[in-house]
Enzyme design. Structure first.
Site, PDB file in Angstrom:
ATOM      1  N   LYS A 175       4.236   9.138   8.670  1.00  0.00           N
ATOM      2  CA  LYS A 175       3.977   8.571   9.993  1.00  0.00           C
ATOM      3  C   LYS A 175       4.937   9.112  11.081  1.00  0.00           C
ATOM      4  CE  LYS A 175       1.027   5.052   8.278  1.00  0.00           C
ATOM      5  NZ  LYS A 175       1.048   4.209   7.098  1.00  0.00           N
ATOM      6  N   ASP A 182       9.219   2.818  -0.257  1.00  0.00           N
ATOM      7  CA  ASP A 182       8.183   3.464   0.521  1.00  0.00           C
ATOM      8  C   ASP A 182       8.382   3.063   1.978  1.00  0.00           C
ATOM      9  OD1 ASP A 182       5.999   4.387   1.812  1.00  0.00           O
ATOM     10  OD2 ASP A 182       4.517   3.547   0.428  1.00  0.00           O
ATOM     11  N   TYR A 188       0.849  -1.187   0.000  1.00  0.00           N
ATOM     12  CA  TYR A 188       0.000   0.000   0.000  1.00  0.00           C
ATOM     13  C   TYR A 188       0.883   1.235   0.000  1.00  0.00           C
ATOM     14  CZ  TYR A 188      -3.421   3.477   1.600  1.00  0.00           C
ATOM     15  OH  TYR A 188      -4.225   4.589   1.718  1.00  0.00           O
TER      16      TYR A 188
END
Ligand SMILES: *Cc1c(COP(=O)(O)O)cnc(C)c1O
Length: 438
Positions: free
Chosen positions: A267, A239, A144
């Protein structure tokens, strides 16, 4: 456990917000039941509107590595609040956080702050296409990378949780430039490169996957990908929105010793406020506006409040660095050991998949190395497990296909209570299996 207030709030929310939530996985759709409305969080604890207390293993989906409401971070945010939330022009902290990130990840020589992981990956891909003058991208099934149009095919996280193949609203033209391959299958990747030797702008990958549950790269997988990218003049994008500053101070690239051309972050680097970043080789990053022609901008990008939360979080980790990650990993090991004992004692087949302070349990009796296998996990068992843990005051991610996160604020008592709850939940799973057999 009483949850009348959460329930009625959810009913109201559903009238006003699609599905009652501002991000799909929060809705408990795959595990069943209703989401909790949280009114307060501190350390490892969440307190909901009905005053139930939970030990939190979602940690806001990763960012709260220090736990909720870390005093030093709060103080820094308060100080910044007094002197300005957003200036819309340059401020010193943007330089400070860039320096810290560049120091932590040697593959990053220059970086741009954005407001979410989604923005980071979208921007990195635009840049990779501009730099290579190629159109196609390769992504991996079950990974994702946020909700950008070209990244939603066969994606993990909410897409996996809800069991949908992608999303309507994405044009065929966009979808056709995204090629998807199985994670941990180097032969398939080679074949795609051989089919489109001149067309691949970039390969984007979660070096350690967290969004189909935790799945680690096997053998020299990441090294092999690096070699293929070099051979075909394709950029490699890691990522590390989830793994950056989570698995090690330098992220997964430090652990696996592979240097990507571009890295996406998010994050943890926002300390709980909305932040993302993308960075990498200087010759590539210099193509970003205004130093180059590749446009990318943000009204609130690099705002001092978000920079403060991130900067303070990174500084606290950096002060302790090795001991920080050792302590964090030890906490995770304690839980992992409890899970393994419970699985043996109650004879329940699982694949415990974890690295550092990320872990997940698949109810399956084979190693999970890709999305295909992850999907075979017994989701019904997971859902029973999830609810029984919730009943006991343990808040796990409400999906089989998400990672648990351990924070530095989880105490020994928390861990002991968690392990005991896991054992009890497994005993219930055993009972229900025995019932089914009758
Ligand atoms: C969470 C996540 C994203 C998306 O970040 P948002 O801030 O939610 O847009 C992208 N990639 C990975 C690997 C993630 O875990």
């Amino acid at each position: 456990m009483k949850n009348t207030k959460s329930l009625s709030l959810f009913e109201k929310a559903k009238e006003l917000i699609p599905g009652g939530v501002n991000s799909p996985v929060r809705a408990f759709k795959s595990v069943g039941g209703n989401p909790l409305f949280i009114k307060k969080a501190k350390g490892s604890r969440l307190i909901d509107e009905d005053n139930n207390k939970y030990i939190d293993y979602v940690c806001s989906w990763g960012p709260m590595i220090l736990g909720h409401g870390n005093e030093e971070v709060l103080e820094a945010i308060h100080k910044q609040l007094e002197i300005g939330i957003s200036y819309g022009t340059c401020s010193k902290k943007e330089i400070e956080i860039a320096e810290l990130i560049i120091e932590a990840m040697p593959s990053i020589e220059m970086l741009r702050m954005v407001n979410s992981g989604t923005e980071a990956t979208m921007s990195a891909i635009r840049l990779a296409r501009a730099y290579t003058k190629k159109d196609k991208i390769i992504k991996f099934k079950g990974c994702y990378h946020g909700h950008g149009d070209m990244l939603l095919s066969e994606a993990g996280s909410g897409i996996a949780t809800l069991g949908i193949p992608g999303s309507p609203g994405i044009t065929n033209n966009t979808a056709k430039d995204t090629l998807t391959v199985d994670y941990n299958n180097i032969e398939q990747l080679k074949e795609v490169f051989e089919t489109y030797p001149y067309d691949i702008a970039c390969v984007i990958i979660e070096p350690v996957v967290g969004n189909m549950g935790v799945v680690k790269p096997i053998d020299n997988y990441l090294q092999e990908i690096r070699k293929l990218c070099d051979k075909y003049d394709t950029l490699l994008i890691f990522d590390e929105v989830m793994t950056g500053f989570r698995l090690a101070y330098g992220g997964a690239q430090e652990i696996y010793k592979v240097k990507p051309d571009l890295t996406c972050l998010g994050k943890i680097i926002g300390g709980g406020l909305p932040v993302g970043a993308y960075g990498g080789r200087k010759d590539i990053m210099k193509m970003v506006a205004p130093s180059g022609p590749v446009y990318q901008a943000g009204t609130l990008s690099g705002n001092p409040l978000a920079m403060t939360a991130g900067l303070e979080t990174l500084k606290i980790i950096r002060r302790q660095k090795d001991s920080f990650y050792k302590e964090l990993d030890k906490k995770a090991e304690k839980i992992a050991k409890g899970i393994e004992e419970a699985s043996r004692k109650y004879d329940i087949d699982i694949c415990l998949s974890g690295i550092g302070s990320m872990l997940s349990i698949f109810f399956i009796n084979e190693p999970v190395i890709n999305y295909e296998i992850a999907k075979k996990s017994n989701v019904g068992m997971f859902n029973k497990f999830f609810h029984s843990m919730l009943e006991q005051g343990i808040y796990l991610p409400p999906s089989q296909f998400e990672s648990w996160f351990i924070s530095i604020s989880h105490t020994q008592q928390d861990l002991i209570k968690t392990v005991n709850s896991i054992k009890y939940s497994f005993s219930l799973l055993r009972e229900s299996l025995n019932e089914e057999r009758k």
